[in-house]
Design a protein around this motif. Structure first.
Motif, PDB file in Angstrom:
ATOM      1  N   TRP A  37       0.827  -1.215   0.000  1.00  0.00           N
ATOM      2  CA  TRP A  37       0.000   0.000   0.000  1.00  0.00           C
ATOM      3  C   TRP A  37       0.860   1.264   0.000  1.00  0.00           C
ATOM      4  N   GLU A  38       1.912   1.239   0.801  1.00  0.00           N
ATOM      5  CA  GLU A  38       2.790   2.414   0.882  1.00  0.00           C
ATOM      6  C   GLU A  38       3.480   2.668  -0.463  1.00  0.00           C
ATOM      7  N   GLN A  40       2.442   1.742  -3.491  1.00  0.00           N
ATOM      8  CA  GLN A  40       1.451   2.194  -4.458  1.00  0.00           C
ATOM      9  C   GLN A  40       1.066   3.655  -4.241  1.00  0.00           C
ATOM     10  N   GLU A  41       0.879   4.031  -2.987  1.00  0.00           N
ATOM     11  CA  GLU A  41       0.495   5.414  -2.687  1.00  0.00           C
ATOM     12  C   GLU A  41       1.606   6.383  -3.055  1.00  0.00           C
ATOM     13  N   ARG A  44       1.590   6.772  -6.781  1.00  0.00           N
ATOM     14  CA  ARG A  44       0.466   7.604  -7.204  1.00  0.00           C
ATOM     15  C   ARG A  44       0.757   9.080  -6.970  1.00  0.00           C
ATOM     16  N   ARG A  45       1.287   9.388  -5.786  1.00  0.00           N
ATOM     17  CA  ARG A  45       1.579  10.779  -5.463  1.00  0.00           C
ATOM     18  C   ARG A  45       2.719  11.317  -6.316  1.00  0.00           C
TER      19      ARG A  45
END
Length: 252
Positions: A37-38, A40-41, A44-45
Motif C-alpha cells: 500500500w505504501e 502504491q500510494e 500515485r503521489r
C-alpha cells in the motif's frame, strides 16, 4: 543483514519504524500488504506531482486520432514512438506539419506516456519558453532557468514556427538544445520545414547549428493534410444549422 526481500522493500521506502521492529513483525500477514500500500500510494503521489509539474494540459488520447484524415502520415513511425525507445537513446523527435493535423496531440500523448513510465517531463510552447528566457535580466537567473529546462528526461517544445524571433531568442534556444544534446530527449512540433527556419529566426547566425544539433540522432516525422480542427468546426457549424432548421420547421 537479514536477507529478506520484504525488509529490503521497507528499507527502500524508508519505513524506519517498521524496520526498527522487524524482528517483532516479520512473518505477520499484514506486513506485505502494508508495504505494498505504501509503495502504491507513493507511486500515485509521485505521478500526480510530475503531472502537475509537466504542464501537459488536457488532450485527446491517440486512439481518437483519425488516421484517414492526413494526406500523408507514417503511421508505423508514430506508433513506434509510443514505445519511448527514443528516450533510452536520448534521441530527439521532430513532428512537422501544418496547423491542426495532430502534432500537439501526439506530443502530449508521448509526454503523458513518458510520465507513466517514470520519466521526468516538461511541456511548453516555443513562445512561452523563449519569451521567459529572453525576459530574464540577470545571468544567474538565466543560468538557473536554463538548468530547469535542461533537466527533464523529455522536454516538449510545441509550436516552433508560429511566431518569429530575434537573434537573442535563437541563441537561447541553441544554448538549451546544446545543453540537452545527447543527454536528454527533446520533442519539437513545428509548422515549418527546416528550410524555412531562417524566417522563424531571421538573421540568426546559429540557425544551421541549431538544426544540426536537433536532427542528429532524431526521428523526423512529417504529417501532411488540412486542419482537422477546421474540419471539426465546420461539422459543428453544420450540425447547429441543422438543429436550427429543424426547430424552425417544428414551429411552423
Amino acid at each position: 543483514m537479514i536477507d529478506d526481500p520484504l525488509l529490503h522493500r521497507a528499507q527502500a521506502l524508508h519505513l524506519h519504524g517498521l524496520v526498527a521492529h522487524w524482528a517483532e513483525v516479520a512473518g505477520q500477514p499484514w506486513v506485505e500488504a502494508l508495504i505494498g500500500w505504501e509503495a502504491q500510494e507513493r507511486q500515485r503521489r509521485s505521478l500526480e506531482r510530475r503531472l502537475q509539474a509537466a504542464h501537459i494540459g488536457s488532450f485527446k488520447p491517440v486512439c481518437d486520432f483519425d488516421w484517414s484524415w492526413p494526406k500523408r502520415c507514417d503511421r508505423a513511425a508514430l506508433e513506434a514512438l509510443m514505445t519511448l525507445d527514443f528516450l533510452k537513446e536520448a534521441a530527439n523527435v521532430i513532428l512537422i506539419g501544418p496547423n491542426g493535423v495532430g502534432k500537439s496531440l501526439w506530443a502530449q500523448n508521448l509526454a503523458h506516456q513518458a510520465l507513466l513510465l517514470g520519466a521526468t517531463v516538461l511541456f511548453t510552447t516555443a513562445g512561452q519558453l523563449l519569451g521567459e528566457l529572453a525576459a530574464l535580466d540577470s545571468d544567474s537567473a538565466l543560468r538557473r532557468r536554463l538548468r530547469h529546462y535542461a533537466a527533464p528526461d523529455l522536454l516538449v517544445i510545441d509550436e516552433v514556427g508560429y511566431l518569429s524571433y530575434g537573434n537573442r531568442h535563437a541563441d537561447l534556444l541553441f544554448e538549451l538544445v546544446s545543453r540537452r544534446y545527447q543527454a536528454h530527449s527533446t520533442l519539437i512540433t513545428t509548422n515549418r520545414p527546416f528550410a524555412e527556419w531562417g524566417e522563424v529566426f531571421p538573421n540568426a547566425a546559429c540557425v544551421v547549428s541549431l538544426i544540426d544539433r536537433l536532427i542528429h540522432n532524431a526521428e523526423v516525422i512529417a504529417i501532411e493534410g488540412e486542419s482537422y480542427r477546421l474540419k471539426e468546426a465546420k461539422e459543428r457549424s453544420e450540425q447547429r444549422a441543422k438543429r436550427r432548421r429543424k426547430k424552425t420547421e417544428d414551429n411552423l
